[in-house]
Design an enzyme around this catalytic site. Structure first.
Site, short mmCIF file in Angstrom:
data_model
loop_
_atom_site.label_atom_id
_atom_site.label_comp_id
_atom_site.label_asym_id
_atom_site.label_seq_id
_atom_site.Cartn_x
_atom_site.Cartn_y
_atom_site.Cartn_z
N LYS A 13 0.83 -1.21 0.00
CA LYS A 13 0.00 0.00 0.00
C LYS A 13 0.87 1.26 0.00
O LYS A 13 0.61 2.19 -0.76
CB LYS A 13 -0.91 0.06 1.24
CG LYS A 13 -1.87 -1.10 1.38
CD LYS A 13 -2.81 -0.89 2.55
CE LYS A 13 -2.12 -0.80 3.91
NZ LYS A 13 -1.56 -2.06 4.42
N ARG A 87 -9.72 0.55 8.95
CA ARG A 87 -9.25 -0.80 9.24
C ARG A 87 -10.35 -1.65 9.88
O ARG A 87 -10.14 -2.81 10.17
CB ARG A 87 -8.06 -0.72 10.19
CG ARG A 87 -6.76 -0.41 9.39
CD ARG A 87 -5.80 -1.36 9.73
NE ARG A 87 -4.42 -1.52 9.66
CZ ARG A 87 -3.44 -0.79 9.21
NH1 ARG A 87 -3.61 0.36 8.71
NH2 ARG A 87 -2.21 -1.23 9.25
N ARG A 124 11.63 -6.91 5.52
CA ARG A 124 11.54 -5.46 5.28
C ARG A 124 12.43 -4.68 6.24
O ARG A 124 12.53 -4.99 7.42
CB ARG A 124 10.08 -5.04 5.46
CG ARG A 124 9.85 -3.57 5.24
CD ARG A 124 8.42 -3.27 4.95
NE ARG A 124 7.57 -3.36 6.14
CZ ARG A 124 6.29 -2.95 6.14
NH1 ARG A 124 5.74 -2.52 5.02
NH2 ARG A 124 5.57 -3.05 7.23
N ARG A 158 11.17 -2.81 11.72
CA ARG A 158 10.08 -2.26 12.53
C ARG A 158 9.67 -3.24 13.63
O ARG A 158 9.59 -4.45 13.36
CB ARG A 158 8.86 -2.00 11.63
CG ARG A 158 8.80 -0.58 11.10
CD ARG A 158 7.77 -0.39 10.02
NE ARG A 158 6.43 -0.87 10.34
CZ ARG A 158 5.38 -0.64 9.55
NH1 ARG A 158 5.50 0.05 8.45
NH2 ARG A 158 4.18 -1.10 9.87
N ARG A 169 -0.95 -9.14 13.11
CA ARG A 169 -1.47 -8.16 12.14
C ARG A 169 -2.26 -8.85 11.04
O ARG A 169 -3.27 -8.34 10.57
CB ARG A 169 -0.32 -7.34 11.55
CG ARG A 169 0.27 -6.37 12.56
CD ARG A 169 1.66 -5.93 12.18
NE ARG A 169 1.69 -5.01 11.08
CZ ARG A 169 2.75 -4.86 10.27
NH1 ARG A 169 3.84 -5.59 10.44
NH2 ARG A 169 2.71 -3.98 9.31
P1 AMP Z 1 0.64 0.50 8.86
O1 AMP Z 1 1.88 1.30 8.67
O2 AMP Z 1 -0.52 1.01 8.05
O3 AMP Z 1 0.87 -0.99 8.67
O4 AMP Z 1 0.20 0.68 10.39
C1 AMP Z 1 1.05 0.29 11.45
C2 AMP Z 1 0.24 0.11 12.72
O5 AMP Z 1 -0.40 1.36 13.08
C3 AMP Z 1 -0.91 -0.89 12.62
O6 AMP Z 1 -0.49 -2.22 12.81
C4 AMP Z 1 -1.81 -0.39 13.77
O7 AMP Z 1 -1.28 -0.76 15.03
C5 AMP Z 1 -1.67 1.12 13.63
N1 AMP Z 1 -2.71 1.67 12.71
C6 AMP Z 1 -2.51 2.26 11.49
N2 AMP Z 1 -3.68 2.63 10.95
C7 AMP Z 1 -4.64 2.24 11.82
C8 AMP Z 1 -6.06 2.29 11.81
N3 AMP Z 1 -6.73 2.83 10.78
N4 AMP Z 1 -6.72 1.81 12.90
C9 AMP Z 1 -6.06 1.28 13.95
N5 AMP Z 1 -4.74 1.17 14.01
C10 AMP Z 1 -4.02 1.64 12.96
#
Ligand code: AMP
Length: 214
Positions: A13, A87, A124, A158, A169
């Protein structure tokens, strides 16, 4: 107009969102990036979110709504690409009520099989300085442990790309985020894109979908 890019962690994404913003003039809003900034600045939100994120769980809908309010303005002429939100179905409904100025025009689902997601996430590495993304096997930096873009030697694994968090996740995606796709199917604005091809071909496919009705 808002376009949503939805996919399991590791589906690509962020990469596609960067291409869409640089080539089609969308403003990318990544809730994950916004949360990581809060964590590194040690804000109140960051303090609450840090452990939740490291475990691979979802941060609370209230915090996300606050993040969204901060990041999405009221300029209806703006083209926004949302990466990582919504999400869950509750967030999808909040987005409808929050974004009166913006039409949610399309939900693009970037689809990648689970075994490939695990391989992508495990290898990654992210530049702690500029955010550039690498993969130890598929897209390594030219010099080991050094960012090609900014030269920093802080290439990080990360915390949520550790095995336990990856599993969590992926589980959260299936349980909470997959119903979001059904929500947008019901609205007739859902499209699925195979996320396994070449980046530029995936980008072309998404571009056609986004521009089809606009
Ligand atoms: P990402 O970089 O989009 O994979 O997001 C990393 C982490 O941030 C996720 O695993 C969640 O813990 C948190 N996060 C990001 N976006 C959301 C969302 N829309 N709702 C809840 N947690 C989020």
């Amino acid at each position: 107009m808002i376009v949503l890019l939805v996919g399991a962690p590791g589906a690509g994404k962020g990469t596609q969102a960067d291409l869409l913003s640089s080539q089609l003039g969308f403003r990318k809003v990544s809730t994950g990036d916004a949360l990581r900034k809060h964590v590194s600045r040690k804000t109140e939100i960051g303090k609450v979110a840090e452990q939740v994120m490291a475990r691979g769980e979802l941060v609370s809908d209230d915090i996300l709504l606050e993040i969204l309010r901060q990041e999405v303005g009221v300029d209806s002429s703006e083209r926004i690409l949302l990466d990582g939100y919504p999400r869950n179905v509750n967030q999808a409904k909040s987005l409808d009520s929050l974004s009166e100025a913006h039409l949610v025009a399309r939900c693009v689902h970037l689809d990648v099989p689970e075994d490939e997601l695990v391989a992508r996430l495990s290898g990654r590495r992210i530049c702690g300085q500029c955010g550039a993304s690498y993969h130890l096997d598929f897209a390594p930096p030219k010099n080991a442990n050094q960012c090609d873009k900014c030269g920093s030697t802080a290439l990080l694994h990360r915390p949520d790309d550790q095995p336990g968090s990856i599993a969590k996740r992926l589980q959260v995606f299936k349980k909470d985020t997959a119903p979001v796709l059904e929500f947008y199917k019901g609205k007739g604005i859902y499209n699925i894109v195979d996320g396994r091809g070449k980046q530029d071909e995936i980008f072309e496919e998404i571009t056609v979908l986004i521009l089809k009705n606009h």
